[in-house]
Write a protein that holds these residues in place. Sequence first.
Motif, short mmCIF file in Angstrom:
data_model
loop_
_atom_site.label_atom_id
_atom_site.label_comp_id
_atom_site.label_asym_id
_atom_site.label_seq_id
_atom_site.Cartn_x
_atom_site.Cartn_y
_atom_site.Cartn_z
N UNK A 256 0.64 -1.09 0.00
CA UNK A 256 0.11 -0.02 -0.03
C UNK A 256 0.90 1.20 0.13
N UNK A 257 0.36 2.54 -0.48
CA UNK A 257 0.96 3.60 -0.26
C UNK A 257 0.13 4.42 1.02
N UNK A 258 0.93 4.40 2.14
CA UNK A 258 1.98 3.54 2.33
C UNK A 258 1.83 3.11 3.59
N UNK A 259 2.79 2.32 4.37
CA UNK A 259 2.80 1.78 5.57
C UNK A 259 3.61 2.78 6.40
N UNK A 260 3.19 3.87 7.51
CA UNK A 260 3.93 4.68 7.88
C UNK A 260 4.81 4.17 9.31
N UNK A 261 4.75 2.98 9.71
CA UNK A 261 5.43 2.95 10.77
C UNK A 261 5.83 1.39 11.05
N UNK A 262 6.66 1.12 11.74
CA UNK A 262 7.07 -0.55 11.98
C UNK A 262 5.68 -0.85 12.86
N UNK A 263 5.24 -0.20 13.68
CA UNK A 263 3.92 -0.75 14.33
C UNK A 263 2.55 -1.07 13.46
N UNK A 264 2.30 -0.19 12.62
CA UNK A 264 1.48 -0.21 11.86
C UNK A 264 1.58 -1.54 10.79
N UNK A 265 2.72 -1.60 10.25
CA UNK A 265 2.99 -2.63 9.49
C UNK A 265 2.98 -4.29 10.05
N UNK A 266 3.52 -4.15 11.23
CA UNK A 266 3.46 -5.45 12.02
C UNK A 266 1.95 -5.73 12.43
N UNK A 267 1.01 -4.69 12.76
CA UNK A 267 -0.13 -4.97 12.79
C UNK A 267 -0.95 -5.57 11.66
N UNK A 268 -0.56 -5.10 10.60
CA UNK A 268 -1.34 -5.53 9.31
C UNK A 268 -0.91 -7.01 9.12
#
Length: 782
Positions: A256-268
């Motif tokens: 996606x444009x775009x994952x903005x943090x490590x926390x958000x990406x790990x949650x996804x």
Amino acid sequence: MRRFHVLFISIVLWIPFSGVAQNNYISHTFDGKQLIVCTDSGEYVLSALQGKAFKLSFANKRVYSNKIYAPVERGVKELRLTESKTELILSSAEVTVHLGKSPVSIRFDYRDEVKLTGLEFAVSGDTTIYQYRMKSDEKIYGTGARALPLNRRGYRFQCYNQANYGYGMGADFLNYSIPLIMSSEKYMLLFDNPARAWFDIGKRDVDRFSFESLGGNATVYFFADDSYDKLVSDYVKFTGMQPMPPVWALGNLQSRFGYKSQMQTENVVDSMLQAGYPMDAIILDIFWFGPQIQDGVMGNLSWDSIHWSEPERMIRKFRDQGVKTILISEPFFTKKSKHYTYLDQHGLFGKNADGTTMTLPNFYFGEAGLLDIFNPEAGDWLWQQYDALKQQGVEGWWCDLGEPEIHPDSMIHVNGKASEVHGIYGHNWTKVFYDHYRKEYPDERLFVLGRAGYAGSQRFGLIPWSGDVGRTWSGLRAQIPVMLGMGLSGLAYMHSDAGGFASGTKNPELYTRWLQYAVFTPVFRPHSDSHAEPEPIYYADSIQDIVRHYIKLRYAMLPYNYTLAWQNHRSGEPMAKPLFMVCDDPELSANDSIYFWGDNLLVAPVMRSGTGAQKVVLPEGTWYDFHSGELIEGGRTIDVPVTLSDIPVFVKAGSFIPMISPVQSTDDYKTDTLIVHFFPDPERKASNFIMYADDGHTFGAYEKNQYELIDFTYKNGVFTVKNSGYNYPGRPQKRLLKFVVHQPDFEKVKINRTWIKPEIKEKTTSFIVNLPANRTNEMQTR
């Protein structure tokens, strides 16, 4: 302004066919391999190269033709030359070239069949032109990515890589142009010229074809063969075969444009896996190196430590979950980025005429310089940055804005002006990855996404995508001709931002239809901007159930899809094919809303809102509904009732479709247990399919004899499974095969002298066998 500017230039460049200054013969020399013809305008050189290409070039004091961009260099063949008062006749084993003397005009014959006549070269100001007369019913395909009908006849458009934000059907320029045409007369022309150019395919003059460029390399290659498959194969072998991608490239690549943090990406990632979606990669857009879009730090090529505090731990966690990490990068370096000063001082940017760095003040992301990717020192420096990220565990690469998106014609590179080398920028960027992987990681397969390249970029392993498509039904409809056109142009892995990228609001129906279609494309990669989530977990349960089923189907089809990847690697044939390529039926040439996925599956995606019934053109023969198993006679157009749950897919009678039970990640993909679907042909007694298997990650496994072939055959009531090939890590010693025959045709199966009773249902007969994986095994039915 840009569109008006382009239109103005194209009008000025057009030259009537009859008004071209003619070249007249003066003399010639011939050494048995090369014919040089001197004319009053310049010099023609003709030769036949190893393989099936005939080379024609023109040069004079203003025009050059000594560059080799697309082809893989090879030697020349012996030729025969005869002469008359009016022409020179140059012959190889299969191709004969007639060169008329006054004026110079060239005809190509293949096995005594006239393919192309009246080819002429001309110069007008700073424009060079190749042109000829097409046959009245001739169709022209190729030219790279165009959201146009597959038959390009009747159109005029640029051959110039450029972004087209939010496009839909009808867009005649996109990020990836290829100076190549394929004719329905079964010949190809490759204009090995990356300069700014235009195709005119019967737009101004209904029977006139022209390729007009602003200077550049005046070399063209001619190919001809007996079938479309052979023709595409000849061309791809000439420009370089696509390496096998890692098997995980065929999985679910979430972006996606775009994952903005490590926390958000790990949650996804965690939420996707917990919701039961198979997944093989997470793709990080620009925010991995900085939180700002405009006036940011594009070019840092290192993690934003505030929002990504432990990237290596995150990457390891994802890897343990079967998810690979892919990072985006761009060739632009803003003045605020930490590398700008170094690159400027070392002369590694594109330059002004006075040798200073050309800055781009109107670049969307901030004032920037463009890396001179043609400079070997710049390429080596860039690889050092990538290699540091690879040491952290990054497994895939995303090359964005590589047209380049902003590239002034006056910019100077080490190999020429931007106007002349623009088309090979993305090509050379991919080559940087390929060359360094082969040197430093020789056993590892490369995964690199790129939205721009050139003819032959497939040999560097490029995985192209179709750019920033609009999130509209028109954007979805554009994807089939884009994918098929690129496949005919040698780039078999063209795919789209599944779900649509730009503009438009969140539309569950459109999203579902796009992902259903994407399951039957080379790469499955949902992606969008911030206005509509690309991950299925953000949709209603009813949508999730459909999408989850289709993603699992994608994984279940890994044996079939991976075999298509091998077929492309071996012969160059596209994974997705237009109907006319498989059926060789001129009546199907205009159909670009249905396509073959391999030679066995016919896919008819739903591409309009509210569709309750889909018209499907079924070619001659017998077909099976992939979902219901219903037997259908072809050679006609049928109405197929559809619901949101499925899109029409049909199986050609006589097909084997090897599958597996869905896995969570391709890390778990094994071939020791296969579900082999067989769809008998009532009119044909014999059928077969050769499945390919290797370890999924070793570069050159096929060439290194680290693979096996599994040949499934049915003839006269006997199934045969023949294994051949070599050992490789993970090759099973035994295989459990579940045959699912899509007709209740027999009551017993004989295996190793013992008759067993299969499981018989309304439309299928199934039986399970456990066989050694190193010999030929037979199963007799009755």
